[in-house]
Design an enzyme around this catalytic site. Structure first.
Site, PDB file in Angstrom:
ATOM      1  N   GLU A 173      -4.846  17.424   5.374  1.00  0.00           N
ATOM      2  CA  GLU A 173      -3.563  17.789   4.785  1.00  0.00           C
ATOM      3  C   GLU A 173      -3.117  19.175   5.239  1.00  0.00           C
ATOM      4  O   GLU A 173      -1.943  19.392   5.558  1.00  0.00           O
ATOM      5  CB  GLU A 173      -3.660  17.739   3.261  1.00  0.00           C
ATOM      6  N   THR A 216       1.113   9.804  -5.779  1.00  0.00           N
ATOM      7  CA  THR A 216       2.559  10.056  -5.693  1.00  0.00           C
ATOM      8  C   THR A 216       3.087   9.689  -4.313  1.00  0.00           C
ATOM      9  O   THR A 216       4.162   9.098  -4.176  1.00  0.00           O
ATOM     10  CB  THR A 216       2.874  11.523  -6.011  1.00  0.00           C
ATOM     11  N   GLY A 237       1.728  15.436  -1.701  1.00  0.00           N
ATOM     12  CA  GLY A 237       1.633  15.723  -3.120  1.00  0.00           C
ATOM     13  C   GLY A 237       0.895  17.023  -3.363  1.00  0.00           C
ATOM     14  O   GLY A 237       0.575  17.769  -2.440  1.00  0.00           O
TER      15      GLY A 237
END
Length: 226
Positions: free
Chosen positions: A106, A31, A85
């Site tokens: 992340e 994404t 995402g």
């Protein structure tokens, strides 16, 4: 409408939240590839001036090829906005991330950001988290840790590559995936894992997101969380 079309709609919409002179955390996954493409277009066509902070080496390479200046997280004072995402998001906006083996970076980028936006297609919304949960572990002692996870009933499996070797993260760690039918209390599970020596990070992202951008068959939907 296909799932990838929903991802593209959401990614393009999320990229519009980025403004001039921002330091932007740029996530990983299919994404976010659409977000990177749109940011690259805006840099080239709109003279958008930003600095990117990647959540994976793959993101760093892809964004740099599109002309987005990329810095390490330690090279900036603070990140204005991170767009990433999620593999699943439940009704309380807890999420599982790490399907692409980038969960540690992340989470580091996310917790050092003023705002976080998650970008998903409709299939990623669930009532309760049920997908496998990635856990990043150091290689030394990982067999012992695996056995402990087994004994605790967490149904671990090694994340392996196509040759049957352990997948290595960008920090050279291993990944163990936990297979649970449902995660009733993400907070309790995350706390349990954090107490285990050898666990670097788990894929539960809790109390982090500010907005969720969802791609749908009729366009994008934005949910304000906090």
């Amino acid at each position: 409408m296909s799932q990838d079309t929903q991802k593209a709609i959401a990614g393009k919409r999320a990229a519009q939240f980025v403004e001039n002179d921002m330091i932007v955390g740029i996530g990983s996954g299919s994404t976010i590839a659409h977000v990177i493409t749109e940011l690259g277009r805006r840099v080239a066509e709109e003279n958008l001036k930003i600095v990117g902070v990647p959540t994976s080496e793959r993101t760093r390479r892809t964004a740099a090829k599109l002309g987005i200046p990329m810095y390490n997280v330690d090279d900036v004072d603070q990140i204005d906005l991170t767009i990433d995402g999620a593999d699943q998001i439940d009704n309380s906006f807890a999420a599982i991330k790490g399907g692409g083996a980038a969960l540690l970076w992340e989470k580091i980028v996310a917790v050092n950001s003023k705002r976080n936006i998650w970008v998903i297609d409709e299939s990623k919304r669930v009532e309760k988290l049920t997908q496998y949960l990635p856990v990043e572990v150091i290689p030394y002692g990982s067999d012992q840790l695996f056995r402990r996870l087994e004994n605790d009933g967490l149904q671990p499996t090694w994340r392996l590559d196509q040759n049957g070797n352990p997948v290595r993260t960008d920090s050279a760690n291993f990944l163990i995936d936990l297979h649970l039918p449902v995660i009733e209390s993400p907070q309790a599970l995350s706390h349990l894992l954090s107490e285990m020596v050898g666990v670097v990070e788990d894929g539960l992202f809790l109390n982090i997101v500010n907005q969720v951008v969802i791609g749908t068959d009729t366009g994008s939907k934005i949910i304000d969380v906090k």
